[in-house]
Design a protein around this motif. Structure first.
Motif, mmCIF file in Angstrom:
data_model
loop_
_atom_site.group_PDB
_atom_site.id
_atom_site.type_symbol
_atom_site.label_atom_id
_atom_site.label_comp_id
_atom_site.label_asym_id
_atom_site.label_seq_id
_atom_site.Cartn_x
_atom_site.Cartn_y
_atom_site.Cartn_z
ATOM 1 N N GLN A 1 4.768 5.288 -5.367
ATOM 2 C CA GLN A 1 4.833 5.153 -6.826
ATOM 3 C C GLN A 1 3.989 6.263 -7.487
ATOM 4 O O GLN A 1 4.429 6.900 -8.455
ATOM 5 C CB GLN A 1 4.284 3.780 -7.226
ATOM 6 C CG GLN A 1 4.308 3.478 -8.715
ATOM 7 C CD GLN A 1 3.548 2.189 -9.036
ATOM 8 O OE1 GLN A 1 2.523 1.892 -8.400
ATOM 9 N NE2 GLN A 1 4.056 1.423 -9.983
ATOM 10 N N ASN B 1 0.849 -1.203 0.000
ATOM 11 C CA ASN B 1 0.000 0.000 0.000
ATOM 12 C C ASN B 1 0.881 1.248 0.000
ATOM 13 O O ASN B 1 0.672 2.177 -0.778
ATOM 14 C CB ASN B 1 -0.905 0.022 1.238
ATOM 15 C CG ASN B 1 -2.094 -0.922 1.092
ATOM 16 O OD1 ASN B 1 -2.361 -1.417 -0.003
ATOM 17 N ND2 ASN B 1 -2.790 -1.173 2.181
ATOM 18 N N VAL C 1 8.413 -0.667 -5.281
ATOM 19 C CA VAL C 1 7.850 -0.085 -6.506
ATOM 20 C C VAL C 1 8.403 -0.849 -7.714
ATOM 21 O O VAL C 1 7.674 -1.165 -8.656
ATOM 22 C CB VAL C 1 8.175 1.427 -6.604
ATOM 23 C CG1 VAL C 1 7.777 1.976 -7.975
ATOM 24 C CG2 VAL C 1 7.459 2.189 -5.493
ATOM 25 N N LEU D 1 6.428 -3.863 -8.116
ATOM 26 C CA LEU D 1 5.123 -3.552 -8.736
ATOM 27 C C LEU D 1 5.275 -3.327 -10.240
ATOM 28 O O LEU D 1 4.377 -3.622 -11.013
ATOM 29 C CB LEU D 1 4.520 -2.301 -8.088
ATOM 30 C CG LEU D 1 4.027 -2.460 -6.639
ATOM 31 C CD1 LEU D 1 3.698 -1.100 -6.022
ATOM 32 C CD2 LEU D 1 2.811 -3.383 -6.588
ATOM 33 N N GLU D 2 6.422 -2.782 -10.628
ATOM 34 C CA GLU D 2 6.652 -2.467 -12.042
ATOM 35 C C GLU D 2 7.406 -3.584 -12.779
ATOM 36 O O GLU D 2 7.946 -3.355 -13.867
ATOM 37 C CB GLU D 2 7.406 -1.133 -12.136
ATOM 38 C CG GLU D 2 6.550 0.022 -11.619
ATOM 39 C CD GLU D 2 7.285 1.351 -11.561
ATOM 40 O OE1 GLU D 2 8.529 1.371 -11.719
ATOM 41 O OE2 GLU D 2 6.605 2.383 -11.350
ATOM 42 N N TYR E 1 -2.107 -7.077 -5.947
ATOM 43 C CA TYR E 1 -1.300 -5.881 -6.210
ATOM 44 C C TYR E 1 -0.720 -5.894 -7.620
ATOM 45 O O TYR E 1 0.044 -5.004 -7.994
ATOM 46 C CB TYR E 1 -0.197 -5.741 -5.158
ATOM 47 C CG TYR E 1 -0.766 -5.298 -3.819
ATOM 48 C CD1 TYR E 1 -0.881 -3.940 -3.498
ATOM 49 C CD2 TYR E 1 -1.232 -6.233 -2.909
ATOM 50 C CE1 TYR E 1 -1.441 -3.537 -2.288
ATOM 51 C CE2 TYR E 1 -1.793 -5.841 -1.702
ATOM 52 C CZ TYR E 1 -1.894 -4.497 -1.398
ATOM 53 O OH TYR E 1 -2.456 -4.094 -0.210
ATOM 54 N N LYS F 1 2.582 1.773 -3.288
ATOM 55 C CA LYS F 1 1.696 2.306 -4.333
ATOM 56 C C LYS F 1 1.558 3.827 -4.203
ATOM 57 O O LYS F 1 1.548 4.550 -5.218
ATOM 58 C CB LYS F 1 0.320 1.647 -4.243
ATOM 59 C CG LYS F 1 0.334 0.223 -4.762
ATOM 60 C CD LYS F 1 -0.925 -0.121 -5.529
ATOM 61 C CE LYS F 1 -0.620 -1.287 -6.442
ATOM 62 N NZ LYS F 1 -1.612 -1.568 -7.427
#
Lengths: 456, 448
Positions: A210, A204, A239, A242-243, A268, A207
């Motif tokens: 990011q 969280n 991050v 996530l990417e 996520y 994000k």
């Protein structure tokens, strides 16, 4: 003493690493792993496999290694190791994504040489399992004698260690033992429920972080003036996860926690690259395959703690049969020395073919670490990371004779044996010199005054 | 013991399972069939040359005939061994089997009692016959094992006080039986002595920190401990004398009673001795007390190998696959240990000194064979040598007429990792190879 001695060993190693431009290994039983085996030769040029076949033209001036029917296989890749690192766990916080193994790599660790002597040419050095989100990992090539930075597998994608189950929750309960908390110093989480929460909370935060950067980058792209967000070294790697710029290698045991992490990742929008240990992976093989995670497991460890009580040596076979990309790792400076026979156990337990078994320690971990274009099989164009065994590598009796990394011989059993006498001599000289220096020092200082006591 | 630092913080199967005789899933019972004729098999007697296309006749649990030209007697069950090999069941000479279920959970561990001198302790009576480890270990061809005390568990954590000097006896058992009584081969096979070592490096498990002690101080402590041990033996001899006089008020002391067979040289002592100095100290002690000695885990023997040979002391090797202790040791030092002992003419057998890896006994021997030990000697070191060292060679350890039929049928070389065990007999009775791992395998392989 030991530091000086290992420097001496390193110097020997560096001097011994011949950089022949062209090497031909001939008359070998070649096990490419990705193709059927054959008897023939491999031509190595500038550290890469240039040619291979039953008959090859030996280029003029090439150094020839006569294999005499010995077995040549790709260098072993250990997907989970803690060698060559001066520190393993940053145990003070539950999310320690700001720390990284690369900062504490120790190229003089003798475990590198011993692993090399067991046929290992690449090793994934992971942070420990004390925290739900651990530190950044480093993939190394076993270039014994080189500096820390020269050992790093250049171009390998960055990764991070996560951990589930008993280890990350240990600091949440008071008790005895190295990773346990004390009554006055407990740390969340203490349960598997809390482990999930820690991971979700961290993502969280990542994000939000990011989004701040995305907003800033969008503004500057349009030429607007913007203040950059404050850099957060803890959230930055998350991050990247996530990417899809950083892999997650997650220490896990039980089926429930494995499933939990897959679902968190689904929520996520990222992938778990590998589940490490994954001892109950065989129970949720279908879900692991559907997520697309790899599995990197032990051959036959079990019963050393409660979460390892349902571990079975058939794990690798079931996972493989159910479509999960699977490897066998060591997690140990000891076992990394014989991953070839660790893989052989998958033939016994679950009936994998010999090629499937070899893939568990070569091409499969290479794929898991996304370096399969460089290593993991014997193919033209790949790095010449190779092991020559006197017997078939899955045999109990097989002993590694020569190990090459980037086409350089970093381990040579005959040479190791020949040099033992010389090493003993140098060691003796060093001890004698140290003793002599101590004697001279004492002579200069004079005898200790009467009644003086030696400090304890 | 060699693994006292717990690092682990960290198709056969289908056919194998199918072949396991379901009726034999329960331990051997009275009246069970213990006669059969195994034919068309390669027999590896271990004490003699292998017999291709041979046969073994088992009658009432014992080996009645072995040879190439045998004919099945009428009425005896025939077992077809085409393409397979029969070997004596393997003996693991050092484990904590049955005493330890999950090593990190104290409640499941009964290996380390409180106190310095506990010669009266007998592991066998604490063996849990339902332990999941027994069938798991059996499945790899191990029919019997020595189970023994170890640090940790039971009486407390690893650092509970000073380590014991006599932690108890070691017990030799079959890995099958409804009760420990049925499993028994030798309840008291030897007395274990944890001989003191000079430890200049210490490790605090509670704090996970390493420390150092000055040599003189460590030596002083060592001398004190050796004296303590000798004093205890002297006391035991005094007890023996007092008992011989047998005054009416003589009080039986269970600890000293347990010492009597040792003092008489009837029962051997087993002493782990991890380095040259300890080996020499232990041998000196054995001589002084006139004991029958067995050494174990001789990590850094140095020049003591000659002494071991000269005194004709057998050795239990557990360290073959351990890391070399020092960074400047040869990388293959422990792999080559067994070959070194063989060259020195010392008798040895292998043990795993643990529970979770007890099934890997043949691999330890196989790897030692890779590093210079002749393969036939490696096989002996998991069969007949162990039987000889433990004094049961008249009944076990090889495929010879008159011995108990502890047999295993394999699809290949005994010491290869890939080899599967197809059948097992203990005292001539078929024993199931099914275990927790094969059951979980079948269950989850079949998951839709």
């Amino acid at each position: 003493m030991s530091k000086i001695y290992s420097s001496f060993l390193l110097a020997l190693a560096a001097a011994g690493t011949l950089r022949a431009q062209v090497i031909v290994i001939q008359n070998a039983n070649i096990l490419p792993v990705t193709k059927p085996g054959f008897k023939g030769s491999v031509v190595i040029e500038n550290g890469k496999i240039k040619e291979m076949g039953e008959k090859v033209v030996v280029p003029a001036g090439a150094q020839v290694i006569e294999a005499n029917g010995q077995y040549l296989m790709p260098g072993i890749i250990d997907c989970h190791s803690h060698i060559a690192a001066d520190a393993i766990n940053e145990g003070s916080v539950s999310v320690s994504s700001m720390v990284g193994i690369e900062d504490v790599l120790n190229p003089t660790d003798i475990s590198i040489y011993r692993g090399l002597a067991g046929g290992v040419t690449s090793s994934n050095i992971l942070h420990g399992s004390a925290n739900a989100i651990g530190g950044k990992c480093t993939l190394i090539k076993m270039r014994w004698g080189k500096s820390a930075s020269e050992m790093v597998f250049e171009g390998a994608k960055p990764s991070i260690k996560f951990a589930l189950g008993e280890n990350p929750k240990r600091r949440g309960s008071a008790g005895s033992g190295p990773l346990q908390g004390s009554a006055g110093n407990l740390r969340y989480p203490a349960t598997r429920m809390g482990v999930e929460d820690v991971i979700r909370q961290a993502f969280n935060d990542a994000k939000i972080y990011q989004a701040k950067w995305q907003e800033y980058n969008a503004k500057t792209a349009k030429g607007e003036v913007a203040i950059p967000p404050r850099r957060d070294l803890k959230l930055e790697p998350l991050v990247e996860v996530l990417e899809s710029k950083r892999f997650v290698h997650a220490h896990s045991y039980r089926a429930d926690e494995i499933l939990m992490l897959l679902r968190v990742a689904d929520d996520y929008g990222f992938k778990i690259r590998t589940l490490q240990h994954v001892l109950e992976g065989y129970k949720v093989a279908k879900e692991i395959a559907a997520h697309g995670a790899g599995a990197s497991t032990f051959s036959d460890w079990w019963a050393y703690k409660v979460e390892a009580f349902d571990a079975i040596p058939y794990n690798a076979a079931i996972l493989t049969k159910k479509g999960v990309l699977t490897s066998i790792n060591s997690d140990s400076a000891d076992v990394t020395r014989r991953l070839n026979t660790e893989a052989a156990k998958a033939v016994k337990y679950g009936g994998l073919t010999e090629t499937e078994a070899l893939a568990l320690i070569t091409i499969n971990p290479a794929k898991q670490l996304a370096v399969e274009s460089r290593v993991g099989s014997i193919e033209v164009g790949k790095d010449a990371d190779l092991v020559l065994y006197d017997k078939h590598p899955l045999s109990s009796y097989a002993v590694a004779q020569k190990v090459l990394v980037d086409g350089n011989v970093y381990f040579d059993r005959m040479k190791d044996i020949e040099e033992r006498g010389k090493k003993e001599l140098v060691k003796k000289q060093m001890i004698d010199r140290a003793k002599e220096q101590e004697r001279l020092q004492q002579k200069k200082m004079g005898p200790p005054p009467a009644g003086a006591r030696r400090p304890a | 013991m060699t693994r006292r630092i717990l690092i682990s913080m960290a198709a056969c199967a289908a056919t194998l399972v199918a072949q396991a005789d379901k009726k034999a899933a329960a331990p051997a019972a009275a009246g069970a069939d213990n006669s059969f004729f195994l034919r068309n098999v390669t027999v590896h007697p271990v004490t003699g040359p292998e017999v291709a296309g041979g046969a073994v006749l088992v009658k009432d649990g014992k080996i009645a005939e072995v040879g190439a030209k045998l004919v099945a007697p009428k009425g005896v069950k025939v077992v077809e061994g085409k393409g397979l090999h029969v070997w004596p069941g393997m003996i693991n000479s050092a484990t904590q089997l049955g005493l330890q279920e999950i090593s990190s959970i104290r409640e499941t561990v009964d290996t380390g009692e409180i106190g310095t001198f506990n010669p009266q302790l007998r592991p066998l009576i604490a063996v849990n016959p339902e332990s999941e480890h027994l069938p798991v270990t059996r499945a790899n061809g191990i029919t019997s094992a020595m189970t023994m005390p170890a640090s940790g568990g039971g009486g407390g954590s690893r650092s509970a006080g000073t380590s014991p000097l006599i932690p108890g006896h070691v017990s030799l058992m079959h890995l099958d039986g409804w009760t420990w009584e049925e499993m028994e081969i030798k309840r008291n096979a030897a007395l274990m002595i944890q001989f003191p070592t000079i430890e200049t490096r210490t490790f605090n498990f509670m704090e996970f920190t390493a420390g150092r002690t000055a040599f003189t101080e460590a030596k002083r402590f060592y001398d004190r401990r050796v004296k303590e041990l000798n004093d205890y033996f002297d006391q035991a001899r005094n007890y023996q004398k007092a008992k011989a006089v047998a005054r009416p008020d003589f009080r039986i002391d269970l600890a000293f009673e347990a010492m009597l067979p040792v003092l008489d040289g009837k029962l051997p002592v087993i002493i782990p001795a991890p380095d040259e100095r300890t080996i020499k100290g232990a041998i000196e002690f054995i001589e002084k007390q006139k004991l029958k000695g067995i050494l174990a885990n001789i990590g850094r023997p140095g020049t003591a190998l000659e002494l071991i040979k000269a005194k004709n002391i057998p050795v239990i090797i557990g360290e073959s696959t351990d890391l070399p202790e020092q960074e400047d040791d040869a990388y293959d030092k422990n792999y080559a240990r067994a070959a070194d002992l063989h060259k020195a003419g010392i008798k040895f057998a292998f043990g795993t000194f643990d529970t979770q890896f007890a099934r890997n006994l043949p691999f330890q021997a196989g790897i030692a064979a890779g590093y210079g030990l002749p393969p036939a000697e490696a096989v002996k070191a998991v069969t007949i040598n162990a039987a000889e060292i433990w004094g049961i060679a008249g009944e076990y350890g090889s495929i010879e007429k008159g011995k108990w039929a502890d047999l295993i049928l394999t699809d290949g070389d005994l010491l290869e990792h890939k080899t599967s065990v197809k059948q097992m007999w203990i005292k001539g009775r078929a024993v199931s190879l099914e275990n927790k791992h094969t059951k979980m395998y079948e269950k989850y392989l079949a998951r839709p």
